[in-house]
Design a protein around this motif. Structure first.
Motif, PDB file in Angstrom:
ATOM      1  N   ALA A 194       0.541  -1.306   0.149  1.00 34.82           N
ATOM      2  CA  ALA A 194       0.052  -0.107   0.123  1.00 34.82           C
ATOM      3  C   ALA A 194       0.583   1.557   0.137  1.00 34.82           C
ATOM      4  O   ALA A 194       1.814   0.829   0.028  1.00 34.82           O
ATOM      5  CB  ALA A 194      -1.404  -0.148   1.115  1.00 34.82           C
ATOM      6  N   TYR A 195       0.317   2.637  -0.342  1.00 33.82           N
ATOM      7  CA  TYR A 195       0.943   3.642   0.021  1.00 33.82           C
ATOM      8  C   TYR A 195       0.606   4.610   0.881  1.00 33.82           C
ATOM      9  O   TYR A 195      -0.681   4.577   0.945  1.00 33.82           O
ATOM     10  CB  TYR A 195       0.582   4.064  -1.587  1.00 33.82           C
TER      11      TYR A 195
ATOM     12  N   PHE B 266       5.288  13.166   1.617  1.00 31.17           N
ATOM     13  CA  PHE B 266       5.879  12.125   1.027  1.00 31.17           C
ATOM     14  C   PHE B 266       5.610  10.777   1.033  1.00 31.17           C
ATOM     15  O   PHE B 266       4.122  11.067   0.805  1.00 31.17           O
ATOM     16  CB  PHE B 266       7.279  11.590   1.862  1.00 31.17           C
ATOM     17  N   ILE B 267       5.293   9.805   0.031  1.00 30.82           N
ATOM     18  CA  ILE B 267       4.849   9.208  -0.336  1.00 30.82           C
ATOM     19  C   ILE B 267       5.775   7.500   0.076  1.00 30.82           C
ATOM     20  O   ILE B 267       7.227   7.362  -0.215  1.00 30.82           O
ATOM     21  CB  ILE B 267       4.466   8.600  -1.442  1.00 30.82           C
ATOM     22  N   TYR B 268       4.894   6.888   1.022  1.00 29.66           N
ATOM     23  CA  TYR B 268       5.730   5.793   1.409  1.00 29.66           C
ATOM     24  C   TYR B 268       4.936   4.698   1.122  1.00 29.66           C
ATOM     25  O   TYR B 268       4.157   3.746   0.946  1.00 29.66           O
ATOM     26  CB  TYR B 268       5.764   5.640   2.859  1.00 29.66           C
TER      27      TYR B 268
ATOM     28  N   ASP C  23      10.114   1.938   0.095  1.00 29.58           N
ATOM     29  CA  ASP C  23      10.719   3.379  -0.659  1.00 29.58           C
ATOM     30  C   ASP C  23      10.288   4.654   0.178  1.00 29.58           C
ATOM     31  O   ASP C  23       8.789   4.622   0.663  1.00 29.58           O
ATOM     32  CB  ASP C  23      10.040   3.083  -1.912  1.00 29.58           C
ATOM     33  N   ILE C  24      10.318   6.141  -0.458  1.00 31.59           N
ATOM     34  CA  ILE C  24      10.069   6.764   0.421  1.00 31.59           C
ATOM     35  C   ILE C  24      10.458   7.570  -0.517  1.00 31.59           C
ATOM     36  O   ILE C  24      11.204   8.217  -1.102  1.00 31.59           O
ATOM     37  CB  ILE C  24      10.581   7.678   1.716  1.00 31.59           C
ATOM     38  N   ILE C  25       9.062   8.135  -0.258  1.00 27.42           N
ATOM     39  CA  ILE C  25       8.957   9.260  -2.174  1.00 27.42           C
ATOM     40  C   ILE C  25       8.613  10.347  -2.012  1.00 27.42           C
ATOM     41  O   ILE C  25       7.720  10.834  -2.056  1.00 27.42           O
ATOM     42  CB  ILE C  25       8.036   8.305  -3.652  1.00 27.42           C
TER      43      ILE C  25
END
Length: 184
Positions: A3-4, A77-79, A177-179
């Motif tokens: 999930a995000y 941020f999106i994790y 990931d951290i975007i």
């Protein structure tokens, strides 16, 4: 489950209640909101923060700049996270919007005020008098039934359709990931 999670601030610890997401206030306090689609998570990572700064155009009589309140755009941020499959209540329907099913279920705990009619629902755009209490009672009702959250399947958002998850807590997520939002 992959999930995000979109958030306006970096998060060091998901066990903390301190999460800053740009979620509709009426439902935002139910839990952590995640999506099955990275682009849908972006809306939860963009918002505003009120800051105080010296004005460049307004001054006191002595020539000193006034301090003014300004809303500053925050892009967070999106994790991308992996979570053990939680036990989720599923809101899905072929006959009506899945989000409507969720909101109708939550409405049992809501008290509204409106001058025009009785027996309000969330669709009447009436004033919700007990948001925190309603969200807590709704969440506790699902927890008593053995759920760790819920999923609104095929939820229609402004930028598309996604599965929208609300988890009451996120225990030991594996962050892959951290975007930063500005890179999307």
């Amino acid at each position: 489950m992959i999930a995000y999670f979109g958030t306006m601030n970096k998060i060091e610890d998901f066990t903390s209640e301190e999460k800053v997401q740009n979620v509709n206030n009426i439902i935002g306090t139910i839990g952590f909101w995640l999506t099955s689609d990275i682009h849908s998570a972006k809306r939860y990572a963009i918002g505003t923060e009120t800051i105080f700064q010296k004005s460049e155009t307004e001054f006191w009589e002595d020539g000193k700049p006034k301090v003014i309140q300004v809303d500053k755009l925050i892009t967070g941020f999106i994790y991308k996270i992996f979570i053990d499959d939680p036990n989720l209540k599923i809101y899905d329907s072929n006959t009506m919007d899945s989000y409507d099913l969720f909101m109708n279920d939550r409405d049992k705990y809501c008290e509204y005020f409106h001058a025009r009619k009785r027996n309000f629902t969330w669709k009447d755009e009436a004033t919700l008098l007990n948001m925190e209490e309603a969200n807590e009672k709704f969440r506790n009702s699902l927890i008593r039934q053995g759920y760790e959250g819920f999923v609104i399947q095929n939820c229609k958002l402004p930028n598309g359709v996604t599965d929208l998850y609300c988890l009451f807590s996120i225990k030991s997520p594996l962050i892959s990931d951290i975007i930063p939002v500005e890179t999307l």
